[in-house]
Design an enzyme around this catalytic site. Structure first.
Site, PDB file in Angstrom:
ATOM      1  N   ASP A   1       0.824  -1.210   0.000  1.00 44.45           N
ATOM      2  CA  ASP A   1       0.000   0.000   0.000  1.00 44.45           C
ATOM      3  C   ASP A   1       0.861   1.263   0.000  1.00 44.45           C
ATOM      4  O   ASP A   1       1.993   1.258   0.464  1.00 44.45           O
ATOM      5  CB  ASP A   1      -0.942   0.013   1.210  1.00 44.45           C
ATOM      6  CG  ASP A   1      -0.190  -0.006   2.532  1.00 44.45           C
ATOM      7  OD1 ASP A   1       0.822  -0.723   2.628  1.00 44.45           O
ATOM      8  OD2 ASP A   1      -0.608   0.699   3.470  1.00 44.45           O
ATOM      9  N   GLU A   2       0.291   2.332  -0.515  1.00 41.68           N
ATOM     10  CA  GLU A   2       0.816   3.693  -0.387  1.00 41.68           C
ATOM     11  C   GLU A   2       2.287   3.820  -0.771  1.00 41.68           C
ATOM     12  O   GLU A   2       3.049   4.545  -0.138  1.00 41.68           O
ATOM     13  CB  GLU A   2       0.597   4.196   1.048  1.00 41.68           C
ATOM     14  CG  GLU A   2      -0.876   4.279   1.420  1.00 41.68           C
ATOM     15  CD  GLU A   2      -1.107   4.671   2.866  1.00 41.68           C
ATOM     16  OE1 GLU A   2      -2.074   5.401   3.127  1.00 41.68           O
ATOM     17  OE2 GLU A   2      -0.323   4.237   3.750  1.00 41.68           O
ATOM     18  N   SER A   3       2.679   3.150  -1.839  1.00 35.48           N
ATOM     19  CA  SER A   3       4.064   3.263  -2.323  1.00 35.48           C
ATOM     20  C   SER A   3       4.166   4.468  -3.262  1.00 35.48           C
ATOM     21  O   SER A   3       4.470   4.338  -4.456  1.00 35.48           O
ATOM     22  CB  SER A   3       4.484   1.972  -3.026  1.00 35.48           C
ATOM     23  OG  SER A   3       4.509   0.895  -2.121  1.00 35.48           O
TER      24      SER A   3
END
Length: 405
Positions: A208-210
């Site tokens: 997530d959220e890279s």
């Protein structure tokens, strides 16, 4: 057994069981909760207490979020600096900690005795600042974004600095080095050691959220990482963004944390897991995230996904958000992220009573006698004496008629 215990009552003539014929089975096989032990650390005894109170609601999976920008929480023999250098701090400068392998095995065994399966998560390729504190050659320098800078300023939190522990809770700034073969040696070693001490079939690799990782690099990484998990004998789980990659390993299971009305590419990313022979777990953020506030003035929690009162936590349908076959939904998971929870008491006030709402969503048929808000709130109120007796610091939400006996 839990169903039987739920029928136990303290009446005028003492304790007794209601006279009933029980026909009971879960709607969804997968009924999970997640505890983030990285932003703030919780020791073995605290995790055991969390297991006791959630397994009593018939949750049968515990997802432990074991790594993030703020710290690394699990002993890995082949990479000892992870716990030597990257485990001592937490969000807001609070003390950190980590689980030895014996600690972890103790948690896994304790959960198993209560019919709960532990799923370990190592969040990759983003949320990896702590790895760089221990092994700077594995990570890129922090990539700042406008949201991170603005949020850090608003909260008075520091920005991330390469090689130094990160005490804030902004996201999107970290990434492992995608094109270094040493990175994949690290991933394989970590997955192998986790697999050796995890009897359950799953390893969660995050995803997530890279925000600081170019899309092509992200896709390359998650395709290799999911393959490594399979090669080490486990089934990979990943947050829904991993579904953007064309060639994730077949059978990878996705975890959807988007909203009840999907935004952007979230729905397509989630659907790709199903197309690749996998399935989905629903952690729909605007109804299922346990770290959201009950009300705007509640002292704990965040509001970025929604303000979630108990009724909102109860009145959602796991199969409604995405256009996938109902059979592709394995179940739900209610996550507790720990940015604002500095003690187990803080955790319990956010988790309870809303976890009971999610437990019923996951267990009971969508349409059945008593499967409605008015029935639920009355039955939920009856849990107060039990929680008080067990020392669970639940939030006495005003919309629930709490019982004294």
């Amino acid at each position: 057994m839990q169903t039987l215990l739920q029928l136990l009552r303290d009446g005028d003539e003492g304790w007794a069981l209601l006279h009933a014929e029980i026909t009971d089975a879960p709607r969804f096989e997968r009924r999970g909760v997640m505890l983030d032990v990285t932003r703030h650390f919780f020791d073995v005894a605290e995790v055991k207490k969390f297991i006791d109170s959630t397994s009593a609601l018939k949750f049968n999976h515990l997802h432990l979020h074991l790594s993030d920008d703020q710290g690394w929480r699990i002993q890995i023999d082949s990479w000892p600096k992870l716990t030597e250098l990257a485990s001592s701090t937490a969000s807001l400068g609070d003390p950190g900690g980590f689980y030895t392998k014996d600690d972890y095995r103790e948690i896994v065994a304790y959960a198993a005795e209560r019919h709960m399966l532990v799923i370990p998560e190592i969040d990759l390729p983003g949320h990896t600042h702590a790895i760089g504190v221990a092994y700077p050659e594995l990570v890129e320098d922090p990539v700042m974004n406008d949201s991170l800078i603005a949020e850090s300023a608003r909260l008075g939190q520091p920005l991330p600095v390469a090689g130094e522990p990160y005490l804030g809770w902004g996201v999107g700034h970290s990434s492992v080095r995608i094109h270094e073969e040493r990175t994949y040696e690290f991933v394989r070693d970590v997955v192998r050691e986790l697999a050796e001490m995890t009897p359950g079939p799953f390893i969660h690799i995050g995803g997530d959220e890279s925000l600081g990782t170019p899309q092509a690099d992200f896709d390359h990484f998650v395709e290799r990482a999911t393959a490594i998990v399979f090669e080490e004998g486990k089934i990979p789980l990943a947050w829904h963004e991993v579904g953007a990659a064309k060639d994730i390993a077949e059978g990878t299971i996705g975890q959807y944390w988007g909203k009840t009305t999907p935004e952007g590419s979230h729905a397509a990313e989630a659907a790709h897991f199903v197309e690749r022979g996998g399935a989905l777990i629903m952690s729909t953020a605007d109804v299922a995230y346990l770290d959201m506030k009950y009300s705007a003035d509640f002292p704990l929690g965040l509001t970025w996904a929604a303000i979630i009162d108990v009724r909102t936590a109860y009145e959602w349908e796991p199969t409604a958000a995405l256009d996938v076959p109902e059979a592709a939904i394995l179940g739900i998971e209610a996550p507790l992220w720990s940015e604002t929870t500095r003690s187990l008491s803080d955790v319990e006030r956010l988790v309870f009573p809303r976890a009971a709402a999610h437990a019923e969503v996951a267990w009971s048929p969508q349409r059945a006698s008593g499967r409605d808000w008015e029935s639920f709130r009355a039955r939920l109120g009856g849990l107060a004496p039990l929680w008080k007796a067990e020392g669970v610091d639940f939030h006495p939400a005003a919309e629930i008629p709490w019982s004294e006996r």
